[in-house]
Write an enzyme that holds these catalytic residues in place. Structure first.
Site, PDB file in Angstrom:
ATOM      1  N   LYS A  73       1.193 -52.630 -49.641  1.00 22.99           N
ATOM      2  CA  LYS A  73       1.758 -52.069 -48.411  1.00 22.99           C
ATOM      3  C   LYS A  73       1.821 -50.560 -48.579  1.00 22.99           C
ATOM      4  O   LYS A  73       2.219 -50.048 -49.636  1.00 22.99           O
ATOM      5  CB  LYS A  73       3.155 -52.627 -48.177  1.00 22.99           C
ATOM      6  CG  LYS A  73       3.986 -51.895 -47.127  1.00 22.99           C
ATOM      7  CD  LYS A  73       5.448 -52.316 -47.231  1.00 22.99           C
ATOM      8  CE  LYS A  73       6.349 -51.402 -46.429  1.00 22.99           C
ATOM      9  NZ  LYS A  73       7.781 -51.647 -46.698  1.00 22.99           N
TER      10      LYS A  73
ATOM     11  N   GLY B 171      10.764 -53.324 -40.818  1.00 21.77           N
ATOM     12  CA  GLY B 171      12.187 -53.547 -41.045  1.00 21.77           C
ATOM     13  C   GLY B 171      13.046 -53.049 -39.902  1.00 21.77           C
ATOM     14  O   GLY B 171      13.545 -53.820 -39.091  1.00 21.77           O
ATOM     15  N   ARG B 172      13.190 -51.728 -39.814  1.00 25.23           N
ATOM     16  CA  ARG B 172      14.074 -51.149 -38.801  1.00 25.23           C
ATOM     17  C   ARG B 172      13.656 -51.512 -37.385  1.00 25.23           C
ATOM     18  O   ARG B 172      14.505 -51.673 -36.504  1.00 25.23           O
ATOM     19  CB  ARG B 172      14.116 -49.622 -38.961  1.00 25.23           C
ATOM     20  CG  ARG B 172      14.797 -49.161 -40.234  1.00 25.23           C
ATOM     21  CD  ARG B 172      14.802 -47.638 -40.341  1.00 25.23           C
ATOM     22  NE  ARG B 172      15.408 -47.186 -41.572  1.00 25.23           N
ATOM     23  CZ  ARG B 172      14.759 -47.078 -42.734  1.00 25.23           C
ATOM     24  NH1 ARG B 172      13.466 -47.387 -42.790  1.00 25.23           N
ATOM     25  NH2 ARG B 172      15.383 -46.667 -43.818  1.00 25.23           N
TER      26      ARG B 172
ATOM     27  N   ASP C  62      15.752 -55.008 -47.337  1.00 24.31           N
ATOM     28  CA  ASP C  62      16.290 -54.502 -48.600  1.00 24.31           C
ATOM     29  C   ASP C  62      16.884 -53.109 -48.461  1.00 24.31           C
ATOM     30  O   ASP C  62      17.236 -52.486 -49.460  1.00 24.31           O
ATOM     31  CB  ASP C  62      15.175 -54.464 -49.648  1.00 24.31           C
ATOM     32  CG  ASP C  62      14.012 -53.585 -49.221  1.00 24.31           C
ATOM     33  OD1 ASP C  62      13.509 -53.782 -48.097  1.00 24.31           O
ATOM     34  OD2 ASP C  62      13.605 -52.695 -49.993  1.00 24.31           O
ATOM     35  N   HIS C  63      17.032 -52.623 -47.225  1.00 27.44           N
ATOM     36  CA  HIS C  63      17.440 -51.243 -46.988  1.00 27.44           C
ATOM     37  C   HIS C  63      18.863 -50.935 -47.434  1.00 27.44           C
ATOM     38  O   HIS C  63      19.244 -49.768 -47.566  1.00 27.44           O
ATOM     39  CB  HIS C  63      17.308 -50.912 -45.500  1.00 27.44           C
ATOM     40  CG  HIS C  63      15.914 -51.043 -44.969  1.00 27.44           C
ATOM     41  ND1 HIS C  63      15.256 -52.246 -44.901  1.00 27.44           N
ATOM     42  CD2 HIS C  63      15.056 -50.113 -44.466  1.00 27.44           C
ATOM     43  CE1 HIS C  63      14.055 -52.062 -44.394  1.00 27.44           C
ATOM     44  NE2 HIS C  63      13.905 -50.796 -44.127  1.00 27.44           N
TER      45      HIS C  63
ATOM     46  N   VAL D   2      20.362 -51.088 -50.211  1.00 30.27           N
ATOM     47  CA  VAL D   2      20.496 -50.334 -51.459  1.00 30.27           C
ATOM     48  C   VAL D   2      20.257 -48.844 -51.215  1.00 30.27           C
ATOM     49  O   VAL D   2      21.018 -47.992 -51.682  1.00 30.27           O
ATOM     50  CB  VAL D   2      19.525 -50.861 -52.531  1.00 30.27           C
ATOM     51  CG1 VAL D   2      19.477 -49.909 -53.735  1.00 30.27           C
ATOM     52  CG2 VAL D   2      19.950 -52.247 -52.993  1.00 30.27           C
TER      53      VAL D   2
ATOM     54  N   TYR E 249       3.303 -45.560 -51.928  1.00 26.91           N
ATOM     55  CA  TYR E 249       3.294 -44.469 -50.951  1.00 26.91           C
ATOM     56  C   TYR E 249       2.996 -43.142 -51.633  1.00 26.91           C
ATOM     57  O   TYR E 249       3.417 -42.928 -52.779  1.00 26.91           O
ATOM     58  CB  TYR E 249       4.652 -44.345 -50.267  1.00 26.91           C
ATOM     59  CG  TYR E 249       5.085 -45.554 -49.491  1.00 26.91           C
ATOM     60  CD1 TYR E 249       4.768 -45.692 -48.147  1.00 26.91           C
ATOM     61  CD2 TYR E 249       5.818 -46.566 -50.102  1.00 26.91           C
ATOM     62  CE1 TYR E 249       5.168 -46.799 -47.422  1.00 26.91           C
ATOM     63  CE2 TYR E 249       6.221 -47.682 -49.395  1.00 26.91           C
ATOM     64  CZ  TYR E 249       5.895 -47.797 -48.058  1.00 26.91           C
ATOM     65  OH  TYR E 249       6.287 -48.898 -47.353  1.00 26.91           O
ATOM     66  N   PRO E 250       2.302 -42.221 -50.934  1.00 31.88           N
ATOM     67  CA  PRO E 250       2.178 -40.854 -51.451  1.00 31.88           C
ATOM     68  C   PRO E 250       3.463 -40.084 -51.093  1.00 31.88           C
ATOM     69  O   PRO E 250       3.658 -39.719 -49.937  1.00 31.88           O
ATOM     70  CB  PRO E 250       0.965 -40.285 -50.696  1.00 31.88           C
ATOM     71  CG  PRO E 250       0.391 -41.435 -49.912  1.00 31.88           C
ATOM     72  CD  PRO E 250       1.498 -42.400 -49.715  1.00 31.88           C
ATOM     73  N   ARG E 251       4.318 -39.877 -52.062  1.00 32.38           N
ATOM     74  CA  ARG E 251       5.589 -39.199 -51.814  1.00 32.38           C
ATOM     75  C   ARG E 251       5.986 -38.382 -53.030  1.00 32.38           C
ATOM     76  O   ARG E 251       5.958 -38.870 -54.148  1.00 32.38           O
ATOM     77  CB  ARG E 251       6.719 -40.205 -51.524  1.00 32.38           C
ATOM     78  CG  ARG E 251       6.606 -40.931 -50.196  1.00 32.38           C
ATOM     79  CD  ARG E 251       7.727 -41.928 -50.016  1.00 32.38           C
ATOM     80  NE  ARG E 251       7.614 -42.655 -48.767  1.00 32.38           N
ATOM     81  CZ  ARG E 251       8.339 -43.731 -48.456  1.00 32.38           C
ATOM     82  NH1 ARG E 251       9.212 -44.202 -49.332  1.00 32.38           N
ATOM     83  NH2 ARG E 251       8.176 -44.322 -47.290  1.00 32.38           N
TER      84      ARG E 251
ATOM     85  N   GLY F 227       6.011 -50.222 -40.985  1.00 33.12           N
ATOM     86  CA  GLY F 227       6.237 -50.406 -39.564  1.00 33.12           C
ATOM     87  C   GLY F 227       5.760 -49.353 -38.611  1.00 33.12           C
ATOM     88  O   GLY F 227       5.622 -49.619 -37.424  1.00 33.12           O
ATOM     89  N   GLY F 228       5.474 -48.169 -39.092  1.00 30.33           N
ATOM     90  CA  GLY F 228       4.935 -47.158 -38.192  1.00 30.33           C
ATOM     91  C   GLY F 228       6.008 -46.332 -37.521  1.00 30.33           C
ATOM     92  O   GLY F 228       7.204 -46.629 -37.597  1.00 30.33           O
TER      93      GLY F 228
END
Length: 270
Positions: free
Chosen positions: A180, A231-232, A29-30, A32, A149-151, A205-206
């Protein structure tokens, strides 16, 4: 006593191809947020590689889902992502809903996903969106993957294990089926996060690539993680089929995750 069989159970089973309660998702979905990941004519070829390698599901936005060759989804689940943002906005951490559960069901989705950034300036709105989508998922018997995510400006360390334990439990408490999140540092504290949460925990993915990514996956699974979403590390790999096969093998604990798929993935135009 017979096992329960309803729409939610059927869709959740499809999210784990080997029916082992472990999950390997490939977010695609990257486009966007970051722009195209591959030329439009090659997208179905990339999906074919991901399926052939043994991924359990792909994650795409609703418009992209309409372009996927449906034959590819016979052996791979479809997760429709409902959140979006671009880095060109005033607040890149703000996520808004751009689809709904009913629309995803019409597209044939096995699950939906929602992104929430805890600590962002729009955290309250994102939490409200997560709660409303969770309610719709209950009505439609659709699994919900919460990407939490913490962001944001109030987050000092997005890999703090205690903070990650908090955010995955936010997802559980607001009705997600799976969650996730980011990897903890140090990684060996992953077990604490998993033990704190009543729903399956998957890691993004890390930071690693290549063989190191496989080692990362092995560490996550050994610590009790339920899987990965990569993904990447897949679509930027020189050999996506190989990358997926190796990761699926680690996650599902199989010597060759593609052995069940031989000859079962239809050819597509690349």
């Amino acid at each position: 006593m017979t096992a329960r069989s309803d729409g939610l159970a059927v869709r959740l089973a499809r999210l784990s191809r080997h029916r082992d309660g472990r999950f390997f998702f490939v977010p695609m979905d990257h486009s966007v947020a970051d722009g195209p990941i591959v030329d439009a004519a090659r997208f179905n070829g990339l999906v074919g590689d991901v399926v052939a390698g043994g991924a359990d599901a792909i994650v795409v936005h609703k418009g992209r889902a309409r372009t996927v060759d449906p034959r590819l989804l016979r052996e791979c689940a479809l997760i429709v992502h409902l959140s979006a943002s671009t880095p060109h906005a005033l607040d890149g951490h703000a996520k808004v809903l751009v689809g709904d559960v009913e629309e995803a069901v019409r597209l044939g989705a096995d699950a939906v996903s929602v992104h929430v950034n805890i600590g962002s300036d729009t955290e309250a709105a994102q939490l409200a969106d997560l709660g409303s989508v969770a309610d719709a998922c209950q009505r439609w018997n659709v699994p919900l993957l919460a990407m939490v995510y913490p962001r944001g400006p109030r987050i000092a360390d997005p890999h703090d294990p205690s903070l990650l334990a908090h955010v995955v439990n936010v997802a559980a408490d607001l009705g997600a089926t799976l969650v996730k999140t980011a990897w903890p540092e140090p990684l060996d504290r992953m077990a604490e996060i998993v033990e704190s949460c009543p729903i399956p925990v998957l890691l993004a993915g890390g930071p690693a690539r290549g063989a190191a990514l496989n080692e990362f996956a092995a560490s996550v699974m050994a610590a009790g993680g339920s899987g990965l979403a990569v993904g990447r590390g897949v679509f930027q790999h020189a050999e996506p089929v190989k990358a997926v096969r190796e990761l699926a093998s680690v996650i599902h604990g199989m010597p060759d995750s593609a052995e069940l798929l031989t000859g079962r993935v239809p050819a597509v135009v690349r």
